[in-house]
Design a protein around this motif. Structure first.
Motif, PDB file in Angstrom:
ATOM      1  N   ALA A 185       0.865  -1.185   0.000  1.00 13.91           N
ATOM      2  CA  ALA A 185       0.000   0.000   0.000  1.00 13.91           C
ATOM      3  C   ALA A 185       0.893   1.224   0.000  1.00 13.91           C
ATOM      4  O   ALA A 185       2.030   1.175   0.479  1.00 13.91           O
ATOM      5  CB  ALA A 185      -0.925   0.012   1.219  1.00 13.91           C
ATOM      6  N   SER A 186       0.373   2.338  -0.537  1.00 15.80           N
ATOM      7  CA  SER A 186       1.159   3.565  -0.541  1.00 15.80           C
ATOM      8  C   SER A 186       0.235   4.762  -0.693  1.00 15.80           C
ATOM      9  O   SER A 186      -0.772   4.704  -1.410  1.00 15.80           O
ATOM     10  CB  SER A 186       2.173   3.562  -1.687  1.00 15.80           C
ATOM     11  N   GLY A 187       0.577   5.853   0.011  1.00 18.13           N
ATOM     12  CA  GLY A 187      -0.232   7.056  -0.099  1.00 18.13           C
ATOM     13  C   GLY A 187       0.362   8.211   0.681  1.00 18.13           C
ATOM     14  O   GLY A 187       1.320   8.048   1.453  1.00 18.13           O
ATOM     15  N   LEU A 188      -0.223   9.373   0.470  1.00 21.86           N
ATOM     16  CA  LEU A 188       0.164  10.580   1.202  1.00 21.86           C
ATOM     17  C   LEU A 188      -0.193  10.411   2.668  1.00 21.86           C
ATOM     18  O   LEU A 188      -1.263   9.905   3.010  1.00 21.86           O
ATOM     19  CB  LEU A 188      -0.574  11.791   0.614  1.00 21.86           C
ATOM     20  N   SER A 189       0.685  10.861   3.552  1.00 22.67           N
ATOM     21  CA  SER A 189       0.406  10.792   4.985  1.00 22.67           C
ATOM     22  C   SER A 189      -0.003  12.159   5.497  1.00 22.67           C
ATOM     23  O   SER A 189       0.657  13.168   5.215  1.00 22.67           O
ATOM     24  CB  SER A 189       1.636  10.305   5.753  1.00 22.67           C
ATOM     25  N   GLY A 190      -1.075  12.215   6.267  1.00 23.61           N
ATOM     26  CA  GLY A 190      -1.565  13.480   6.796  1.00 23.61           C
ATOM     27  C   GLY A 190      -1.907  14.434   5.675  1.00 23.61           C
ATOM     28  O   GLY A 190      -2.526  14.073   4.667  1.00 23.61           O
ATOM     29  N   THR A 191      -1.456  15.674   5.825  1.00 20.96           N
ATOM     30  CA  THR A 191      -1.606  16.668   4.757  1.00 20.96           C
ATOM     31  C   THR A 191      -0.281  16.860   4.018  1.00 20.96           C
ATOM     32  O   THR A 191      -0.029  17.904   3.431  1.00 20.96           O
ATOM     33  CB  THR A 191      -2.093  18.008   5.326  1.00 20.96           C
ATOM     34  N   GLY A 192       0.563  15.809   4.035  1.00 18.94           N
ATOM     35  CA  GLY A 192       1.843  15.855   3.336  1.00 18.94           C
ATOM     36  C   GLY A 192       2.900  16.541   4.184  1.00 18.94           C
ATOM     37  O   GLY A 192       2.623  17.013   5.280  1.00 18.94           O
ATOM     38  N   SER A 193       4.104  16.538   3.709  1.00 24.67           N
ATOM     39  CA  SER A 193       4.469  16.167   2.357  1.00 24.67           C
ATOM     40  C   SER A 193       4.965  14.724   2.206  1.00 24.67           C
ATOM     41  O   SER A 193       5.332  14.304   1.114  1.00 24.67           O
ATOM     42  CB  SER A 193       5.597  17.105   1.881  1.00 24.67           C
ATOM     43  N   ALA A 194       4.975  13.958   3.302  1.00 22.97           N
ATOM     44  CA  ALA A 194       5.534  12.607   3.269  1.00 22.97           C
ATOM     45  C   ALA A 194       4.578  11.615   2.610  1.00 22.97           C
ATOM     46  O   ALA A 194       3.355  11.673   2.798  1.00 22.97           O
ATOM     47  CB  ALA A 194       5.855  12.142   4.686  1.00 22.97           C
ATOM     48  N   TYR A 195       5.164  10.704   1.843  1.00 20.80           N
ATOM     49  CA  TYR A 195       4.447   9.566   1.285  1.00 20.80           C
ATOM     50  C   TYR A 195       4.966   8.310   1.973  1.00 20.80           C
ATOM     51  O   TYR A 195       6.177   8.144   2.162  1.00 20.80           O
ATOM     52  CB  TYR A 195       4.688   9.429  -0.214  1.00 20.80           C
ATOM     53  N   VAL A 196       4.049   7.412   2.331  1.00 20.43           N
ATOM     54  CA  VAL A 196       4.428   6.182   3.014  1.00 20.43           C
ATOM     55  C   VAL A 196       4.109   4.990   2.123  1.00 20.43           C
ATOM     56  O   VAL A 196       3.037   4.932   1.507  1.00 20.43           O
ATOM     57  CB  VAL A 196       3.687   6.056   4.357  1.00 20.43           C
ATOM     58  N   ALA A 197       5.036   4.055   2.044  1.00 24.95           N
ATOM     59  CA  ALA A 197       4.807   2.798   1.338  1.00 24.95           C
ATOM     60  C   ALA A 197       5.015   1.648   2.305  1.00 24.95           C
ATOM     61  O   ALA A 197       6.051   1.570   2.986  1.00 24.95           O
ATOM     62  CB  ALA A 197       5.757   2.667   0.147  1.00 24.95           C
ATOM     63  N   ILE A 198       4.021   0.782   2.413  1.00 25.16           N
ATOM     64  CA  ILE A 198       4.134  -0.454   3.180  1.00 25.16           C
ATOM     65  C   ILE A 198       4.706  -1.506   2.233  1.00 25.16           C
ATOM     66  O   ILE A 198       4.147  -1.739   1.152  1.00 25.16           O
ATOM     67  CB  ILE A 198       2.771  -0.885   3.739  1.00 25.16           C
ATOM     68  N   ILE A 199       5.808  -2.129   2.625  1.00 23.91           N
ATOM     69  CA  ILE A 199       6.570  -2.928   1.658  1.00 23.91           C
ATOM     70  C   ILE A 199       6.880  -4.326   2.194  1.00 23.91           C
ATOM     71  O   ILE A 199       6.683  -4.621   3.383  1.00 23.91           O
ATOM     72  CB  ILE A 199       7.895  -2.225   1.296  1.00 23.91           C
ATOM     73  N   ASP A 200       7.373  -5.179   1.291  1.00 22.18           N
ATOM     74  CA  ASP A 200       7.991  -6.445   1.674  1.00 22.18           C
ATOM     75  C   ASP A 200       9.414  -6.451   1.128  1.00 22.18           C
ATOM     76  O   ASP A 200       9.839  -5.511   0.452  1.00 22.18           O
ATOM     77  CB  ASP A 200       7.175  -7.644   1.169  1.00 22.18           C
ATOM     78  N   ASN A 201      10.145  -7.487   1.434  1.00 23.11           N
ATOM     79  CA  ASN A 201      11.560  -7.523   1.037  1.00 23.11           C
ATOM     80  C   ASN A 201      11.735  -7.506  -0.485  1.00 23.11           C
ATOM     81  O   ASN A 201      12.721  -6.969  -1.006  1.00 23.11           O
ATOM     82  CB  ASN A 201      12.231  -8.771   1.622  1.00 23.11           C
ATOM     83  N   GLU A 202      10.767  -8.087  -1.205  1.00 22.29           N
ATOM     84  CA  GLU A 202      10.896  -8.177  -2.657  1.00 22.29           C
ATOM     85  C   GLU A 202      10.712  -6.815  -3.333  1.00 22.29           C
ATOM     86  O   GLU A 202      11.308  -6.533  -4.379  1.00 22.29           O
ATOM     87  CB  GLU A 202       9.872  -9.170  -3.231  1.00 22.29           C
ATOM     88  N   SER A 203       9.878  -5.958  -2.745  1.00 28.25           N
ATOM     89  CA  SER A 203       9.567  -4.682  -3.396  1.00 28.25           C
ATOM     90  C   SER A 203      10.475  -3.536  -2.960  1.00 28.25           C
ATOM     91  O   SER A 203      10.540  -2.503  -3.638  1.00 28.25           O
ATOM     92  CB  SER A 203       8.111  -4.296  -3.103  1.00 28.25           C
ATOM     93  N   LYS A 204      11.196  -3.706  -1.891  1.00 25.20           N
ATOM     94  CA  LYS A 204      11.966  -2.603  -1.302  1.00 25.20           C
ATOM     95  C   LYS A 204      12.909  -1.932  -2.299  1.00 25.20           C
ATOM     96  O   LYS A 204      12.857  -0.707  -2.496  1.00 25.20           O
ATOM     97  CB  LYS A 204      12.758  -3.113  -0.099  1.00 25.20           C
ATOM     98  N   ASP A 205      13.767  -2.692  -2.930  1.00 25.22           N
ATOM     99  CA  ASP A 205      14.776  -2.102  -3.825  1.00 25.22           C
ATOM    100  C   ASP A 205      14.141  -1.463  -5.050  1.00 25.22           C
ATOM    101  O   ASP A 205      14.600  -0.411  -5.519  1.00 25.22           O
ATOM    102  CB  ASP A 205      15.797  -3.151  -4.238  1.00 25.22           C
ATOM    103  N   ASN A 206      13.085  -2.095  -5.583  1.00 27.78           N
ATOM    104  CA  ASN A 206      12.416  -1.531  -6.753  1.00 27.78           C
ATOM    105  C   ASN A 206      11.799  -0.164  -6.448  1.00 27.78           C
ATOM    106  O   ASN A 206      11.891   0.771  -7.254  1.00 27.78           O
ATOM    107  CB  ASN A 206      11.327  -2.484  -7.257  1.00 27.78           C
ATOM    108  N   ILE A 207      11.181  -0.045  -5.273  1.00 26.73           N
ATOM    109  CA  ILE A 207      10.570   1.231  -4.890  1.00 26.73           C
ATOM    110  C   ILE A 207      11.643   2.287  -4.677  1.00 26.73           C
ATOM    111  O   ILE A 207      11.507   3.439  -5.129  1.00 26.73           O
ATOM    112  CB  ILE A 207       9.714   1.053  -3.619  1.00 26.73           C
ATOM    113  N   LYS A 208      12.717   1.911  -4.016  1.00 24.43           N
ATOM    114  CA  LYS A 208      13.802   2.872  -3.788  1.00 24.43           C
ATOM    115  C   LYS A 208      14.399   3.354  -5.108  1.00 24.43           C
ATOM    116  O   LYS A 208      14.712   4.542  -5.261  1.00 24.43           O
ATOM    117  CB  LYS A 208      14.880   2.251  -2.892  1.00 24.43           C
TER     118      LYS A 208
END
Length: 300
Positions: free
Chosen positions: A251-274
């Motif tokens: 899952a991923s989305g804006l946190s609060g009123t920004g500016s941070a975005y949060v992504a909930i990840i697993d080990n397989e997706s971590k490097d690709n997202i980074k």
């Protein structure tokens, strides 16, 4: 000393008065010690200390303790105490990660514990601490509609909370799966108190759909939908969250009123997202952390 974590948004409560958030393992540690009189604040970050001062004053008022040594006051010296407050933080301020809630929770609990020990007072219960901390945040002007009850409870109790912010009622409070998180921090700050509330309230019927998902414990769907809605309302880039989803984020989305975005990840997706987030030209930074299920706690 008291340690209090920040939180990330599942459903932002500004549009409807109902919200949801979960604890993250970035925190503020508050240390307090008694002095003869007055309030002195020493944060490690360059922030306005008004919230810290209001937390202290409100705790003093709750316990009917004076913090100013007025020589004309006929009360005994035992009724007077001053406080020095210092904080250390790895929680970015003005980013949508509940730094104000974490700060007010940490300072309120730390001073309460000190006064209880010094004056043999009856301690406040958990919700009394949370509500007094929220009152201080509202008085300081660092939170708006609903008083950030979802953020404050997620910070205080850890895990995930689903809340009625208007009535300050907890609907769901439970542990969250211990996922790793990536947080993308664009090179901008976003103060909640400066956000366009009218524009966000236009989204209320759609945000209600996200809140319904959170109430059914479909937290990831709620987070995705909420993030797209509020990003559009607040003129943040939805591409950041969608890129994370395309790279395998749970899952991923804006946190609060920004500016941070949060992504909930697993080990397989971590490097690709980074890799995707590091390719952006605005040179924002990435923070690696995890879900926090501990919440606000007294530490030695």
């Amino acid at each position: 000393m008291v340690r209090s974590p920040g939180s990330a948004t599942i459903v932002n409560a500004i549009a409807t008065g109902s919200g949801s958030a979960f604890g993250i393992n970035l925190d503020i540690v508050a240390e307090v010690r008694s002095t003869s009189s007055g309030i002195k604040c020493s944060p490690d970050l360059d922030i306005d200390t008004s919230l810290m001062e209001l937390c202290a004053k409100n705790v003093f008022n709750h316990y009917q303790i004076n913090f100013e040594d007025n020589k004309e006051d006929l009360r005994s010296v035992e009724d007077v105490i001053g406080i020095e407050i210092s904080t250390k933080s790895d929680l970015p301020p003005a980013s949508g990660l509940s730094s104000s809630s974490a700060l007010s929770n940490a300072v309120t609990l730390a001073i309460s514990e000190l006064i209880v020990d010094e004056f043999d007072k009856k301690p406040m219960n958990d919700l009394e601490i949370v509500n007094l901390a929220i009152d201080s945040s509202l008085e300081a002007g660092v939170t708006i509609t609903g008083g950030a009850f979802d953020d404050a409870t997620a910070s205080y109790f850890g895990g995930v909370t689903v809340t009625d912010n208007i009535n300050r009622e907890i609907i769901i409070k439970e542990k969250m799966d211990n996922h790793k998180l990536l947080i993308y921090m664009p090179n901008i700050d976003s103060m909640t108190a400066n956000s366009d509330v009218k524009r966000m309230k236009l989204l209320a019927p759609l945000v209600e759909m996200a809140f319904e998902k959170a109430s059914q414990k479909e937290y990831y769907t709620a987070l995705n939908l909420n993030g797209i809605l509020y990003s559009n309302a607040l003129d943040f880039d939805t591409k950041i969250a969608i890129d994370a989803l395309s790279a395998g984020a749970i899952a991923s989305g804006l946190s609060g009123t920004g500016s941070a975005y949060v992504a909930i990840i697993d080990n397989e997706s971590k490097d690709n997202i980074k890799d995707i987030w590091n390719s952006y030209t605005d040179s924002g930074r990435i923070i690696e952390t995890e879900v926090d299920n501990l919440g606000t706690s007294i530490i030695e």
